[in-house]
Design an enzyme around this catalytic site. Structure first.
Site, PDB file in Angstrom:
ATOM      1  N   HIS A  99       0.800  -1.224   0.000  1.00 53.58           N
ATOM      2  CA  HIS A  99       0.000   0.000   0.000  1.00 53.58           C
ATOM      3  C   HIS A  99       0.834   1.274   0.000  1.00 53.58           C
ATOM      4  O   HIS A  99       0.285   2.371  -0.136  1.00 53.58           O
ATOM      5  CB  HIS A  99      -0.980   0.009   1.174  1.00 53.58           C
ATOM      6  CG  HIS A  99      -2.314   0.564   0.805  1.00 53.58           C
ATOM      7  ND1 HIS A  99      -3.490   0.222   1.448  1.00 53.58           N
ATOM      8  CD2 HIS A  99      -2.681   1.440  -0.163  1.00 53.58           C
ATOM      9  CE1 HIS A  99      -4.498   0.864   0.908  1.00 53.58           C
ATOM     10  NE2 HIS A  99      -4.032   1.617  -0.069  1.00 53.58           N
ATOM     11  N   ASP A 130      -3.187   3.105   7.949  1.00 54.73           N
ATOM     12  CA  ASP A 130      -2.017   3.604   7.231  1.00 54.73           C
ATOM     13  C   ASP A 130      -1.791   5.081   7.535  1.00 54.73           C
ATOM     14  O   ASP A 130      -1.348   5.846   6.679  1.00 54.73           O
ATOM     15  CB  ASP A 130      -2.159   3.382   5.715  1.00 54.73           C
ATOM     16  CG  ASP A 130      -2.265   1.914   5.349  1.00 54.73           C
ATOM     17  OD1 ASP A 130      -1.977   1.064   6.211  1.00 54.73           O
ATOM     18  OD2 ASP A 130      -2.659   1.611   4.204  1.00 54.73           O
TER      19      ASP A 130
END
Length: 303
Positions: A99, A130
């Site tokens: 990611h 994240d």
């Protein structure tokens, strides 16, 4: 519509390796033919972005941001490709990779939107936030810091990647399916003002109600939407081929319905699908699910 499939085989951002083979797994699952069957044109624009083998990569000197130099370099190349694709009027469909590649995707789309005077929104479908910085990260893996940096928080090398400053207003970020947040990133997410629909919200209100809220969120705040879909948003019992599995995730039907609803908004200009790890997969089923997600977003109907 012209769809530009961009393969980004970067897996330096996470702990478990193998997501660098995700783009090829999705390709082998038939994504090009599936998109073309919907009447779209898949436009060729070069080979996958070149990522050096990890044993030759510079891990950097910051244990809180491992492999910072090669990640920045690769994501700047991705940003240039994404911005050029958007400028040509194409739909950039980026296949990861871990990611951390969202740094490049959002840098490219953010730059294009800024030049056009458009408000960029992000639908972040992920088990995780994240949203750590180097100071709060418990691992130093950049795939856990990437969205915070795109929203203007964290190391200057990440925040200012490709183009100085944040790439998206955190008030225009909407999470769906979140269920595993580190303490520090949870605090920063609240401070930044992101919107987060957790799996508990889905259980409490029902998925149809969450979809209404998601649609209203983007219709009232944004002109353009980028979808960043991490395959670990799904429950690992149905999507085993991902590096950081967390029990209690979305169902396959919920993921497909979310893509169908986003398609009806007519605001989505780009998408990435990340964290497909064929080493951990079962008969490439997670990659096949990724193909179906993209197809639903691009107009595939059941009837």
């Amino acid at each position: 519509m012209d769809v530009n499939i961009i393969e980004m085989p970067l897996d330096f951002g996470g702990r478990r390796h193998g997501s660098d083979m995700g783009p090829s797994a999705i390709r082998l699952a038939g994504i090009k033919d599936r998109i073309q069957s919907l009447g779209h044109t898949v436009v060729p624009h070069g080979e996958p972005i070149n990522i050096p083998p990890q044993e030759y990569a510079d891990i950097g000197d910051n244990p809180k941001a491992k492999y910072l130099p090669p990640i920045v370099k690769a994501c700047e190349s991705l940003a240039a490709q994404v911005e050029a694709s958007a400028e040509r009027g194409e739909f950039p469909l980026i296949l990861g990779g871990d990611h951390s590649i969202v740094l490049g995707s959002l840098a490219g789309m953010g730059s294009w939107c800024a030049d056009k005077g458009l408000r960029l929104g992000v639908l972040y479908v992920d088990a995780h936030g994240d949203f750590n910085t180097a100071d709060s990260s418990p691992t130093g893996n950049i795939h856990g810091e990437c969205l915070a940096a795109s929203a203007g928080y964290g190391l200057a090398e990440l925040v200012n990647l490709y183009r100085e400053g944040r790439k998206v207003d955190p008030a225009n970020i909407c999470f769906v399916g979140t269920r595993d947040l580190d303490p520090g990133e949870k605090v920063l997410m609240h401070q930044a003002g992101v919107t987060c629909f957790t799996v508990s919200d889905i259980d409490r209100y029902g998925f149809s109600e969450i979809l209404k809220k998601v649609r209203l969120f983007f219709k009232t705040r944004c002109d353009v939407v980028h979808i960043s879909f991490d395959m670990d948003a799904f429950d690992p019992s149905i999507a085993p081929g991902t590096g950081v599995p967390v029990p209690g995730g979305l169902s396959y039907r919920e993921g497909l319905l979310l893509m169908e609803e986003m398609e009806t908004l007519s605001m989505v200009n780009s998408m990435e699908i990340v964290e497909v790890n064929p080493i951990l997969d079962d008969r490439n089923c997670t990659a096949q699910m990724a193909v179906s997600l993209a197809a639903r977003l691009l107009g595939e109907k059941l009837y």
